[in-house]
Design a protein around this motif. Structure first.
Motif, PDB file in Angstrom:
ATOM      1  N   GLU A 181       0.854  -1.181   0.000  1.00 22.11           N
ATOM      2  CA  GLU A 181       0.000   0.000   0.000  1.00 22.11           C
ATOM      3  C   GLU A 181       0.891   1.232   0.000  1.00 22.11           C
ATOM      4  O   GLU A 181       1.893   1.288   0.717  1.00 22.11           O
ATOM      5  N   ALA A 182       0.524   2.213  -0.819  1.00 27.69           N
ATOM      6  CA  ALA A 182       1.360   3.389  -1.013  1.00 27.69           C
ATOM      7  C   ALA A 182       0.847   4.579  -0.236  1.00 27.69           C
ATOM      8  O   ALA A 182      -0.366   4.753  -0.045  1.00 27.69           O
ATOM      9  N   SER A 183       1.772   5.392   0.203  1.00 30.52           N
ATOM     10  CA  SER A 183       1.410   6.651   0.836  1.00 30.52           C
ATOM     11  C   SER A 183       1.086   7.676  -0.240  1.00 30.52           C
ATOM     12  O   SER A 183       1.284   7.425  -1.437  1.00 30.52           O
ATOM     13  N   LYS A 184       0.639   8.821   0.163  1.00 27.83           N
ATOM     14  CA  LYS A 184       0.398   9.911  -0.774  1.00 27.83           C
ATOM     15  C   LYS A 184       1.733  10.328  -1.380  1.00 27.83           C
ATOM     16  O   LYS A 184       2.724  10.505  -0.667  1.00 27.83           O
ATOM     17  N   ALA A 185       1.795  10.455  -2.696  1.00 31.50           N
ATOM     18  CA  ALA A 185       3.059  10.765  -3.373  1.00 31.50           C
ATOM     19  C   ALA A 185       3.466  12.208  -3.142  1.00 31.50           C
ATOM     20  O   ALA A 185       2.624  13.112  -3.104  1.00 31.50           O
ATOM     21  N   MET A 186       4.758  12.383  -2.963  1.00 31.16           N
ATOM     22  CA  MET A 186       5.349  13.717  -2.870  1.00 31.16           C
ATOM     23  C   MET A 186       6.078  14.011  -4.171  1.00 31.16           C
ATOM     24  O   MET A 186       6.682  13.118  -4.764  1.00 31.16           O
ATOM     25  N   GLU A 187       6.029  15.245  -4.598  1.00 28.91           N
ATOM     26  CA  GLU A 187       6.604  15.610  -5.886  1.00 28.91           C
ATOM     27  C   GLU A 187       7.906  16.397  -5.704  1.00 28.91           C
ATOM     28  O   GLU A 187       7.981  17.324  -4.911  1.00 28.91           O
ATOM     29  N   PHE A 188       8.928  15.969  -6.461  1.00 26.83           N
ATOM     30  CA  PHE A 188      10.227  16.629  -6.453  1.00 26.83           C
ATOM     31  C   PHE A 188      10.698  16.773  -7.894  1.00 26.83           C
ATOM     32  O   PHE A 188      10.076  16.261  -8.835  1.00 26.83           O
ATOM     33  N   THR A 189      11.811  17.415  -8.082  1.00 26.97           N
ATOM     34  CA  THR A 189      12.511  17.436  -9.382  1.00 26.97           C
ATOM     35  C   THR A 189      13.987  17.151  -9.141  1.00 26.97           C
ATOM     36  O   THR A 189      14.511  17.390  -8.044  1.00 26.97           O
ATOM     37  N   PHE A 190      14.639  16.639 -10.175  1.00 28.14           N
ATOM     38  CA  PHE A 190      16.082  16.379 -10.067  1.00 28.14           C
ATOM     39  C   PHE A 190      16.773  16.718 -11.379  1.00 28.14           C
ATOM     40  O   PHE A 190      16.130  16.803 -12.434  1.00 28.14           O
ATOM     41  N   ASN A 191      18.084  16.901 -11.303  1.00 25.47           N
ATOM     42  CA  ASN A 191      18.908  17.174 -12.477  1.00 25.47           C
ATOM     43  C   ASN A 191      19.789  15.960 -12.780  1.00 25.47           C
ATOM     44  O   ASN A 191      20.070  15.155 -11.892  1.00 25.47           O
ATOM     45  N   THR A 192      20.218  15.850 -14.026  1.00 28.01           N
ATOM     46  CA  THR A 192      21.119  14.758 -14.415  1.00 28.01           C
ATOM     47  C   THR A 192      22.346  15.333 -15.122  1.00 28.01           C
ATOM     48  O   THR A 192      22.327  16.473 -15.610  1.00 28.01           O
ATOM     49  N   GLN A 193      23.406  14.541 -15.181  1.00 24.60           N
ATOM     50  CA  GLN A 193      24.576  14.862 -15.986  1.00 24.60           C
ATOM     51  C   GLN A 193      24.548  14.038 -17.274  1.00 24.60           C
ATOM     52  O   GLN A 193      23.804  13.063 -17.383  1.00 24.60           O
ATOM     53  N   ASP A 194      25.364  14.441 -18.225  1.00 24.37           N
ATOM     54  CA  ASP A 194      25.500  13.636 -19.442  1.00 24.37           C
ATOM     55  C   ASP A 194      25.863  12.207 -19.066  1.00 24.37           C
ATOM     56  O   ASP A 194      26.722  11.972 -18.209  1.00 24.37           O
TER      57      ASP A 194
END
Length: 442
Positions: free
Chosen positions: A104-117
């Motif tokens: 069972e899942a909790s309420k989702a939290m939203e984030f952002t992330f960066n990547t490198q080549d």
């Protein structure tokens, strides 16, 4: 009336089901989640709250193709790798939720992330395709944790169709750090067109570039007629009597297999005739030691840009019929460790520059001397026709294309094979032998 009651029961049932739906009530404070950009993705780090019901962490996002990615990590870990990207991206959305043992899942939290080549893309951020002997070289530098595959092609003649085609040379795994790949081509051209294509481990092409007009430093064997093998420590055995024929001049007589010896024995009508090795051999203790330096100097008479030096061993003739200087097994006197320095002033000790080295383990499964004299009985050669049909055996010391022209080459034999499995004799006095030396250059 009955229909009305059934409808009411269905409605009450639906509300009852909605009321009974269970949700996992857990969350992570925003400050407990962080992201670190890495090649091809990011590392999500987190600190879970003191909640024994948390069983796993789930992250949902889309990769560079828009494909939904779901990554799950056990509560026992504190990080999760979010991969699936090639070129660097910023502000990639990700939904993070917690799972209990019932999934069972909790309420989702939203984030952002960066990547490198990613590795396959970063590969092209610091790459050089440069000239090399009879071909080209690929120099590259990629960051740590880089992964992926690289395919190297050149434009050449397809042996099947006899037409120009893009021909694959090698596919290799991209390694982090600074690396160089060398390619000497059988198809010699003054200029080459090189194609480099990278892909991730899922088989997706990340990037491709074409490099045109890459000069090829075509090489050939230099004429040895004036070469001289200088012997500062008087180590070379010089004996031109019948049954010997040994000395440094035989290093440059053009015989790379032992043809002269076999022909001499056949001219006597048997293989038990005098030895006449037509070869080079040293006195005992000719191996270079830190506390007792020993070396020879090859003088090619004029400065040349040298690509490599080959050192040959005599092949395994039916019977070596050795003179006393070869009383140990022939192969035990061949070198496994050679260092070469170069200079244009042999008398200036400070002018010598290390230009090449060859090393092979004494326990190598297939040593370069495998087909040399007395090493392996299965390689015995009895006739001239048999000798002509086989390839010679030799070691090669390769040099950089960045070296300037040199005239003198100091040769140090740091070690010899000394003892060969299944052979009784041992080269305890560390004599050194070679049958032929060839120099290749621009």
């Amino acid at each position: 009336m009955k229909n009305t009651i059934l409808i009411l029961l269905l409605i009450f049932g639906l509300f009852a089901c909605e009321d009974n739906d269970s949700y996992f009530d857990a969350s992570i404070p925003q400050e407990n989640v962080s992201f670190e950009a890495i090649p091809g993705g990011a590392i999500m780090r987190y600190t879970l709250p003191e909640n024994t019901d948390i069983f796993a962490v789930r992250a949902e996002y889309e990769d560079y193709k828009g494909k939904k990615m779901i990554k799950i990590a056990s509560y026992a870990y504190d990080s999760l790798v979010l991969d699936g990207f090639n070129e660097a991206r910023n502000n990639v959305p990700v939904r993070v939720s917690l799972l209990n043992q019932s999934n069972e899942a909790s309420k989702a939290m939203e984030f952002t992330f960066n990547t490198q080549d990613s590795g396959p893309v970063a590969f092209f951020n610091n790459i050089e395709v440069l000239p090399y002997w009879d071909g080209f070289q690929v120099k590259y530098k990629v960051p740590c944790a880089a992964t992926g595959l690289c395919n190297v092609f050149f434009i050449g003649t397809n042996p099947m169709t006899k037409e120009l085609d893009t021909l694959l040379l090698e596919t290799f795994a991209i390694e982090a750090g600074e690396n160089v790949k060398y390619y000497s081509l059988a198809q010699k051209r003054d200029m080459n067109t090189v194609v480099v294509k990278t892909e991730d481990f899922r088989g997706n092409v990340a990037m491709q570039k074409i490099y045109e007009g890459i000069a090829s430093y075509n090489v050939e064997k230099l004429d040895p007629s004036n070469f001289e093998w200088l012997d500062p420590f008087s180590l070379s055995v010089e004996n031109d009597n019948q049954g010997f024929m040994v000395g440094w001049k035989y290093l440059f007589d053009g015989d790379v297999k032992g043809s002269r010896k076999l022909a001499f024995q056949e001219s006597w009508g048997n293989t038990l005739s005098p030895a006449n090795m037509y070869s080079f051999v040293t006195l005992p203790y000719a191996v270079n030691k830190p506390d007792a330096p020993k070396y020879f100097i090859l003088d090619i008479k004029e400065p040349k840009q040298v690509s490599s030096i080959r050192m040959y061993g005599m092949l395994n003739l039916n019977t070596m019929t050795k003179p006393s200087v070869f009383v140990t097994c022939y192969g035990t006197m061949l070198p496994n460790d050679v260092t070469i320095y170069a200079s244009n002033d042999k008398d200036d000790n400070n002018s010598w520059v290390k230009v090449g080295n060859f090393y092979q383990s004494l326990t190598a499964a297939v040593p370069w001397i495998q087909r040399a004299g007395d090493v392996d009985n299965s390689t015995k050669i009895k006739t001239t026709s048999e000798l002509e049909a086989v390839e010679p055996c030799y070691l090669t010391v390769n040099f950089s294309v960045d070296n300037p022209p040199y005239r003198y080459f100091k040769v140090e034999f740091n070690s010899v094979f000394k003892k060969i499995p299944n052979q009784y004799y041992e080269n305890t006095t560390e004599r050194v032998t070679l049958h032929e030396v060839e120099v290749y250059g621009k």
